[in-house]
Scaffold this motif. Structure first.
Motif, PDB file in Angstrom:
ATOM      1  N   TYR A   1       0.638  -1.293  -0.109  1.00 38.09           N
ATOM      2  CA  TYR A   1      -0.157  -0.005  -0.145  1.00 38.09           C
ATOM      3  C   TYR A   1       0.859   1.309   0.157  1.00 38.09           C
ATOM      4  CZ  TYR A   1      -3.049  -3.649   1.295  1.00 38.09           C
ATOM      5  OH  TYR A   1      -3.920  -4.727   1.360  1.00 38.09           O
ATOM      6  N   ILE A   2       0.647   2.216  -0.625  1.00 39.53           N
ATOM      7  CA  ILE A   2       0.995   3.403  -0.739  1.00 39.53           C
ATOM      8  C   ILE A   2       0.163   4.872  -0.669  1.00 39.53           C
ATOM      9  CG2 ILE A   2       3.065   2.498  -2.307  1.00 39.53           C
ATOM     10  CD1 ILE A   2       1.794   3.793  -4.720  1.00 39.53           C
ATOM     11  N   GLY A   3       0.594   5.720  -0.330  1.00 33.97           N
ATOM     12  CA  GLY A   3       0.063   6.941  -0.350  1.00 33.97           C
ATOM     13  C   GLY A   3       0.734   7.934  -1.261  1.00 33.97           C
ATOM     14  N   ILE A   4      -0.033   8.497  -2.426  1.00 34.07           N
ATOM     15  CA  ILE A   4       0.560   9.219  -3.371  1.00 34.07           C
ATOM     16  C   ILE A   4       0.099  10.653  -3.265  1.00 34.07           C
ATOM     17  CG2 ILE A   4       0.508   9.998  -5.831  1.00 34.07           C
ATOM     18  CD1 ILE A   4      -0.446   6.983  -6.162  1.00 34.07           C
ATOM     19  N   PHE A   5       1.147  11.565  -3.180  1.00 31.72           N
ATOM     20  CA  PHE A   5       0.958  12.955  -3.056  1.00 31.72           C
ATOM     21  C   PHE A   5       0.967  13.882  -4.254  1.00 31.72           C
ATOM     22  CE2 PHE A   5       2.219  11.317   0.924  1.00 31.72           C
ATOM     23  CZ  PHE A   5       1.497  11.951   1.944  1.00 31.72           C
ATOM     24  N   THR A   6       0.203  14.816  -4.609  1.00 33.88           N
ATOM     25  CA  THR A   6       0.315  15.647  -5.716  1.00 33.88           C
ATOM     26  C   THR A   6       0.472  17.100  -5.538  1.00 33.88           C
ATOM     27  OG1 THR A   6      -1.028  13.955  -6.880  1.00 33.88           O
ATOM     28  CG2 THR A   6      -0.695  16.209  -8.100  1.00 33.88           C
ATOM     29  N   ALA A   7       1.298  17.760  -6.007  1.00 31.46           N
ATOM     30  CA  ALA A   7       1.697  19.139  -5.621  1.00 31.46           C
ATOM     31  C   ALA A   7       0.479  19.916  -6.431  1.00 31.46           C
ATOM     32  CB  ALA A   7       2.791  19.721  -6.462  1.00 31.46           C
ATOM     33  N   PRO A   8       0.007  21.321  -5.783  1.00 33.73           N
ATOM     34  CA  PRO A   8      -0.900  22.049  -6.296  1.00 33.73           C
ATOM     35  C   PRO A   8      -0.938  22.462  -7.562  1.00 33.73           C
ATOM     36  CG  PRO A   8       0.071  23.212  -4.556  1.00 33.73           C
ATOM     37  CD  PRO A   8       0.709  21.890  -4.551  1.00 33.73           C
ATOM     38  N   LYS A   9       0.312  22.674  -8.078  1.00 35.33           N
ATOM     39  CA  LYS A   9       0.563  23.465  -9.501  1.00 35.33           C
ATOM     40  C   LYS A   9       1.503  22.701  -9.876  1.00 35.33           C
ATOM     41  CE  LYS A   9       2.469  27.164  -6.877  1.00 35.33           C
ATOM     42  NZ  LYS A   9       2.629  28.485  -6.191  1.00 35.33           N
ATOM     43  N   THR A  10       1.780  23.178 -11.447  1.00 38.12           N
ATOM     44  CA  THR A  10       2.854  22.736 -12.347  1.00 38.12           C
ATOM     45  C   THR A  10       3.980  23.694 -12.019  1.00 38.12           C
ATOM     46  OG1 THR A  10       2.146  23.977 -14.145  1.00 38.12           O
ATOM     47  CG2 THR A  10       1.497  21.698 -13.851  1.00 38.12           C
ATOM     48  N   GLY A  11       5.270  23.255 -12.850  1.00 36.38           N
ATOM     49  CA  GLY A  11       6.193  24.355 -12.819  1.00 36.38           C
ATOM     50  C   GLY A  11       7.120  24.524 -11.666  1.00 36.38           C
ATOM     51  N   ALA A  12       6.855  23.567 -10.497  1.00 36.82           N
ATOM     52  CA  ALA A  12       7.684  23.782  -9.439  1.00 36.82           C
ATOM     53  C   ALA A  12       8.740  22.489  -9.488  1.00 36.82           C
ATOM     54  CB  ALA A  12       6.808  23.232  -8.258  1.00 36.82           C
ATOM     55  N   TYR A  13      10.045  23.201  -9.222  1.00 37.16           N
ATOM     56  CA  TYR A  13      11.298  22.107  -9.331  1.00 37.16           C
ATOM     57  C   TYR A  13      11.951  21.945  -8.051  1.00 37.16           C
ATOM     58  CZ  TYR A  13      10.543  22.867 -14.249  1.00 37.16           C
ATOM     59  OH  TYR A  13       9.853  22.917 -15.382  1.00 37.16           O
ATOM     60  N   HIS A  14      11.427  22.697  -6.894  1.00 40.52           N
ATOM     61  CA  HIS A  14      12.007  22.553  -5.873  1.00 40.52           C
ATOM     62  C   HIS A  14      10.760  22.498  -4.596  1.00 40.52           C
ATOM     63  CE1 HIS A  14      14.960  22.472  -2.438  1.00 40.52           C
ATOM     64  NE2 HIS A  14      14.261  23.264  -1.765  1.00 40.52           N
ATOM     65  N   ILE A  15      10.549  21.513  -4.190  1.00 45.53           N
ATOM     66  CA  ILE A  15       9.407  21.290  -3.288  1.00 45.53           C
ATOM     67  C   ILE A  15       9.640  20.688  -1.842  1.00 45.53           C
ATOM     68  CG2 ILE A  15       7.025  20.364  -2.960  1.00 45.53           C
ATOM     69  CD1 ILE A  15       7.060  20.087  -6.175  1.00 45.53           C
ATOM     70  N   ALA A  16       9.199  21.378  -0.920  1.00 41.51           N
ATOM     71  CA  ALA A  16       9.150  20.811   0.470  1.00 41.51           C
ATOM     72  C   ALA A  16       7.653  20.154   0.678  1.00 41.51           C
ATOM     73  CB  ALA A  16       9.741  21.870   1.379  1.00 41.51           C
ATOM     74  N   TRP A  17       7.765  18.936   0.768  1.00 45.75           N
ATOM     75  CA  TRP A  17       6.633  18.367   1.129  1.00 45.75           C
ATOM     76  C   TRP A  17       6.476  17.724   2.589  1.00 45.75           C
ATOM     77  CZ3 TRP A  17       3.710  16.702  -3.282  1.00 45.75           C
ATOM     78  CH2 TRP A  17       4.362  16.824  -4.653  1.00 45.75           C
ATOM     79  N   THR A  18       5.325  18.023   3.316  1.00 46.85           N
ATOM     80  CA  THR A  18       5.269  17.761   4.954  1.00 46.85           C
ATOM     81  C   THR A  18       3.967  17.151   5.029  1.00 46.85           C
ATOM     82  OG1 THR A  18       6.500  19.323   5.534  1.00 46.85           O
ATOM     83  CG2 THR A  18       5.344  18.392   7.191  1.00 46.85           C
ATOM     84  N   ALA A  19       3.929  15.878   5.569  1.00 43.66           N
ATOM     85  CA  ALA A  19       2.487  15.083   6.019  1.00 43.66           C
ATOM     86  C   ALA A  19       2.508  14.303   7.240  1.00 43.66           C
ATOM     87  CB  ALA A  19       2.453  13.920   4.552  1.00 43.66           C
ATOM     88  N   SER A  20       1.619  14.347   7.850  1.00 46.01           N
ATOM     89  CA  SER A  20       1.517  14.008   9.095  1.00 46.01           C
ATOM     90  C   SER A  20       0.221  12.730   9.295  1.00 46.01           C
ATOM     91  CB  SER A  20       0.785  14.857  10.161  1.00 46.01           C
ATOM     92  OG  SER A  20       1.664  15.864  10.352  1.00 46.01           O
ATOM     93  N   PHE A  21       0.380  11.644   9.639  1.00 44.25           N
ATOM     94  CA  PHE A  21      -0.807  10.515   9.619  1.00 44.25           C
ATOM     95  C   PHE A  21      -0.878  10.192  11.004  1.00 44.25           C
ATOM     96  CE2 PHE A  21      -0.736   9.176   5.144  1.00 44.25           C
ATOM     97  CZ  PHE A  21       0.331   9.640   4.726  1.00 44.25           C
ATOM     98  N   VAL A  22      -2.001   9.547  11.203  1.00 46.50           N
ATOM     99  CA  VAL A  22      -2.180   8.732  12.394  1.00 46.50           C
ATOM    100  C   VAL A  22      -2.708   7.548  12.162  1.00 46.50           C
ATOM    101  CG1 VAL A  22      -2.757  10.905  14.027  1.00 46.50           C
ATOM    102  CG2 VAL A  22      -4.512   9.699  12.740  1.00 46.50           C
ATOM    103  N   CYS A  23      -2.626   6.511  13.101  1.00 44.95           N
ATOM    104  CA  CYS A  23      -3.239   5.237  12.816  1.00 44.95           C
ATOM    105  C   CYS A  23      -3.218   4.474  14.182  1.00 44.95           C
ATOM    106  CB  CYS A  23      -1.988   4.454  12.191  1.00 44.95           C
ATOM    107  SG  CYS A  23      -2.802   2.750  11.611  1.00 44.95           S
ATOM    108  N   HIS A  24      -4.415   3.796  14.427  1.00 41.23           N
ATOM    109  CA  HIS A  24      -4.553   3.430  15.881  1.00 41.23           C
ATOM    110  C   HIS A  24      -4.647   1.556  15.732  1.00 41.23           C
ATOM    111  CE1 HIS A  24      -8.633   3.834  14.099  1.00 41.23           C
ATOM    112  NE2 HIS A  24      -9.328   3.290  14.981  1.00 41.23           N
ATOM    113  N   GLY A  25      -4.298   0.936  16.484  1.00 41.11           N
ATOM    114  CA  GLY A  25      -4.308  -0.538  16.411  1.00 41.11           C
ATOM    115  C   GLY A  25      -3.054  -1.109  15.971  1.00 41.11           C
ATOM    116  N   THR A  26      -2.088  -0.511  15.682  1.00 43.66           N
ATOM    117  CA  THR A  26      -0.740  -1.328  15.312  1.00 43.66           C
ATOM    118  C   THR A  26       0.466  -0.484  16.016  1.00 43.66           C
ATOM    119  OG1 THR A  26       0.544  -1.817  13.619  1.00 43.66           O
ATOM    120  CG2 THR A  26      -0.364   0.196  13.195  1.00 43.66           C
ATOM    121  N   ARG A  27       1.417  -1.128  16.285  1.00 44.35           N
ATOM    122  CA  ARG A  27       2.706  -0.720  16.740  1.00 44.35           C
ATOM    123  C   ARG A  27       3.858  -0.774  15.717  1.00 44.35           C
ATOM    124  NH1 ARG A  27       2.236   1.213  21.996  1.00 44.35           N
ATOM    125  NH2 ARG A  27       0.466   0.088  23.251  1.00 44.35           N
ATOM    126  N   ASN A  28       3.455  -1.608  14.718  1.00 44.72           N
ATOM    127  CA  ASN A  28       4.633  -1.748  13.977  1.00 44.72           C
ATOM    128  C   ASN A  28       4.487  -1.149  12.476  1.00 44.72           C
ATOM    129  OD1 ASN A  28       5.724  -3.856  15.495  1.00 44.72           O
ATOM    130  ND2 ASN A  28       4.591  -5.525  14.668  1.00 44.72           N
TER     131      ASN A  28
END
Length: 129
Positions: free
Chosen positions: A44-71
């Protein structure tokens, strides 16, 4: 909560569904999608898409939460679907994309609760309900 950040150049898109797996709701449909990966690295993967074209240097930040697993483990963000294809897609005017691979997922994918590109928050939602 797990926070991942990466500076990358990227691109591509794939949608899929998973049987018997809880896929959490998020309010980031324009910029994020869950997908399955085929080939030698099925998973399983998560795919992120930038909001616009023409960007060649991008700082991506994402936060996730998940319950029920420690691994739960998420690999480093990478260009989607590969560095070479992502670069070609960007040069052809498509929006940059990256992905994160989720490891040890059995019952529920992590929920995206925050996503920003170059310091601009694109999506934010509550954690586990």
């Amino acid at each position: 909560m797990r926070r991942i950040t990466s500076l990358l150049i990227c691109l591509g898109l794939s949608l899929a569904s998973a049987a018997n797996l809880l896929i959490p709701q998020h309010n980031c449909g324009d910029y994020f999608a869950y997908a399955t990966e085929d080939g030698e690295r099925r998973g399983y993967i998560g795919i992120f898409t930038a909001p616009k074209t023409g960007a060649y240097h991008i700082a991506w930040t994402a936060s996730f939460v998940c319950h029920g697993t420690r691994n739960l483990h998420m690999e480093t963000m990478r260009p989607y679907p590969s560095r070479e294809v992502a670069a070609t897609n960007i040069l052809n005017g498509q929006r940059p994309q990256i992905f994160v691979r989720f490891v040890n997922i059995t019952t529920e994918l992590p929920k995206l609760v925050h996503f920003e590109v170059n310091g601009e928050t694109l999506c934010h939602s509550q954690g586990c309900e």
